[in-house]
Design a protein around this motif. Structure first.
Motif, PDB file in Angstrom:
ATOM      1  N   TYR A 190       0.832  -1.215   0.000  1.00 30.50           N
ATOM      2  CA  TYR A 190       0.000   0.000   0.000  1.00 30.50           C
ATOM      3  C   TYR A 190       0.865   1.263   0.000  1.00 30.50           C
ATOM      4  N   TRP A 191       1.873   1.283   0.870  1.00 31.29           N
ATOM      5  CA  TRP A 191       2.700   2.489   0.975  1.00 31.29           C
ATOM      6  C   TRP A 191       3.932   2.451   0.069  1.00 31.29           C
ATOM      7  N   GLY A 376      -7.668   4.135   4.584  1.00 28.13           N
ATOM      8  CA  GLY A 376      -6.838   3.886   3.403  1.00 28.13           C
ATOM      9  C   GLY A 376      -6.782   2.419   3.063  1.00 28.13           C
ATOM     10  N   GLU A 377      -6.613   1.585   4.100  1.00 27.96           N
ATOM     11  CA  GLU A 377      -6.455   0.153   3.834  1.00 27.96           C
ATOM     12  C   GLU A 377      -6.999  -0.656   5.012  1.00 27.96           C
ATOM     13  N   VAL A 390      -6.220   7.321   6.798  1.00 26.17           N
ATOM     14  CA  VAL A 390      -5.439   8.298   6.020  1.00 26.17           C
ATOM     15  C   VAL A 390      -6.228   9.603   5.890  1.00 26.17           C
ATOM     16  N   ARG A 393      -7.582   9.752   0.863  1.00 29.30           N
ATOM     17  CA  ARG A 393      -7.580   8.419   0.226  1.00 29.30           C
ATOM     18  C   ARG A 393      -7.027   8.471  -1.196  1.00 29.30           C
ATOM     19  N   ASN A 395      -4.938  10.618  -2.699  1.00 30.28           N
ATOM     20  CA  ASN A 395      -3.494  10.879  -2.821  1.00 30.28           C
ATOM     21  C   ASN A 395      -2.654  10.100  -1.834  1.00 30.28           C
ATOM     22  N   LYS A 396      -3.326   9.213  -1.082  1.00 31.04           N
ATOM     23  CA  LYS A 396      -2.620   8.401  -0.090  1.00 31.04           C
ATOM     24  C   LYS A 396      -1.711   9.258   0.787  1.00 31.04           C
ATOM     25  N   THR A 397      -2.303  10.166   1.501  1.00 29.80           N
ATOM     26  CA  THR A 397      -1.477  10.925   2.450  1.00 29.80           C
ATOM     27  C   THR A 397      -1.998  10.696   3.865  1.00 29.80           C
ATOM     28  N   ARG A 398      -1.057  10.691   4.775  1.00 29.07           N
ATOM     29  CA  ARG A 398      -1.399  10.417   6.173  1.00 29.07           C
ATOM     30  C   ARG A 398      -2.044  11.647   6.804  1.00 29.07           C
TER      31      ARG A 398
END
Ligand code: PLP
Length: 461
Positions: A190-191, A376-377, A390, A393, A395-398
């Motif tokens: 994922y990351w 996110g996951e 996250v 979602r 841009n997958k940023t924390r």
């Protein structure tokens, strides 16, 4: 037993140095009163105020047979009455110890030969490092000493095992890691994956990176690779497809030993008896602890494969006695506890329960959480699972760490009667309930977790 809660809390605050606790916040009362845990039954514990909590983390992923198992308590008591202690130095043993070792060698994956006992996962991994160094000294490869572990791997907190652990906050201010230990990339698709990269491609890349690292360090300088079959404390992350296959090719090519750290995955948690069996891993050395006694007694084991042991035996004439051991190595009460626990694991087919109820648990987690805007996951295997939150979602940023989203969700669950752990790396809510859990109990956990997640989500969006 009735206790004076105020008195116990005061004594605790004044005298106990608690692991993983902000010391000043605890000392000044900012963290509130310590939770005095009094009793446990099945998947539940009860505190001194009479509050019941569902333990969705089996203590620290360890009380696999559940709380209050009288069979184990009786085995411990029988052994304590009969013989509370004798050491295992210089060829002394007890019946429970010999029986346990025979069982472990037969049930463990790979070609195992002997079992060395300690009291914790950390000391067992410390032993593994010494075995790697001993083995390579005895076979005339004195430089082959480096041990490679992984970023976000967790292998304990002692000096060598803490160095193996791949999270900087376990090293900071403690002069770790030792120079003998190096870390390679975390296998978290994922990351870590590049855009469009499949799990298999990502696994191949991680294996190529390991290959390159060994080439750079020099294959004659690298003794072992240590890893958890499923990354645990680093985020409860099952390996991406093809990972273990690709990694083992690299290790074989460079004559590097594989240490499987099965402290969490041993004795059923993934749905197989050992995580190594689940993922086709053939280890040279195996570390077990936690589930070995379901934490009814502190006991760990470093299980030694034939390949390593043969060299140790052959070298004995030259080097003399195997000079490693603890006062409590092979403690008879621990061995009795482990035999009683493994009886339960086998009779009640707990790996089977982890497979069946675990599949239901994973499906429920996916169904209830995967589509939420702050998730996110959702991931896991058997009876270990995680929800990762996250901020974005797409841009997958924390989330900004100062929002403490993981800790807030964990607290919201706790306020509703469920222990689910805020994992230390990112905003992750982790679950690892006792392996005796039923589908109805899974429903309870998921329902409370959903209320907790939604309450924090409402505060955030
Ligand atoms: N290895 C793994 C995979 C673990 O999860 C842990 C503890 O969580 C350890 C080693 C260390 O075990 P202990 O805390 O008993 O020293």
């Amino acid at each position: 037993m009735s206790i004076n809660i105020k008195d116990i809390a005061a004594k605790d605050r004044n005298t106990v140095l608690h692991p993983f606790t902000q010391l000043k916040d605890f000392a000044t009362g900012k963290l509130g009163e310590p939770t005095i845990v009094e009793t446990g039954k099945g998947i539940r514990i009860q505190d001194a105020h009479g509050n019941q909590l569902i333990d969705g983390f089996a203590g620290l992923y360890c009380v696999n047979v559940g709380y209050g198992r009288t069979e184990v308590a009786e085995a411990i008591s029988r052994q304590a009455y009969r013989l509370a202690y004798y050491h295992s130095y210089a060829a002394h043993t007890t019946d429970e110890l010999a029986i346990l070792s025979d069982r472990l060698v037969k049930m463990a994956p790979g070609k195992m030969s002997k079992v060395f006992y300690g009291m914790s996962g950390s000391d067992a991994n410390e032993t593994q490092a010494k075995l790697v160094w001993y083995y390579n000294n005895l076979r005339g490869k004195p430089t082959k000493k480096k041990i490679i572990s992984r970023e976000r791997g967790y292998h304990g907190c002692s000096v060598v095992s803490g160095s193996m652990t791949g999270m900087s906050f376990y090293h900071d201010h403690m002069d770790l890691p030792l120079p003998q230990i190096d870390h390679t990339g975390v296998p978290h698709h994922y990351w870590g994956a590049n855009p469009g990269e499949t799990e298999r491609e990502f696994s191949a890349r991680r294996a190529a990176e390991l290959d390159e690292m060994i080439e750079t360090l020099g294959p004659d300088n690298v003794g072992a690779f240590i890893a958890e079959p499923v990354l645990g404390t680093g985020g409860i992350t099952p390996p991406p497809e093809g990972y273990w296959e690709a990694i083992q090719v690299v290790l074989k090519k460079h004559d590097v030993l594989l240490i499987a750290d099965e402290v969490i995955t041993g004795f059923g948690r993934t749905g197989s008896m050992f995580g190594s069996q689940h993922y086709g891993i053939e280890p040279d050395l195996i570390t077990v602890a936690k589930g070995l006694t379901s934490a009814y007694f502190p006991l760990s084991a470093s299980i030694v494969g034939e390949k390593v042991y043969k060299v140790m035996e052959e070298g004995a004439d030259k080097v003399g006695a195997f000079s490693h051991g603890y006062t409590y190595s092979g403690h008879p009460i621990g061995a009795a506890a482990a035999n009683a626990v493994i009886d339960i694991v086998e009779k009640e087919n707990l790996p089977g329960n982890a497979r069946e109820v675990g599949a239901y648990f994973q499906a429920q987690l996916k169904e209830k959480f995967a589509q939420l805007p702050i998730v996110g996951e959702v991931r896991g295997v058997g009876l270990m699972g995680a929800i990762e939150f996250v901020g974005d979602r797409e841009n997958k940023t924390r989330f900004d760490p100062s929002l403490k989203v993981g800790a807030r969700v964990s607290k919201a669950a706790r306020d509703r009667g469920l222990i689910a752990r805020a994992m230390p790396h990112g905003d992750i809510l982790g679950f690892a309930p006792p392996l005796v859990i039923t589908k109805e109990e899974v429903d309870e956990i998921v329902s409370i977790a959903e209320k907790a997640v939604r309450s924090v989500m409402d505060e955030l969006v």
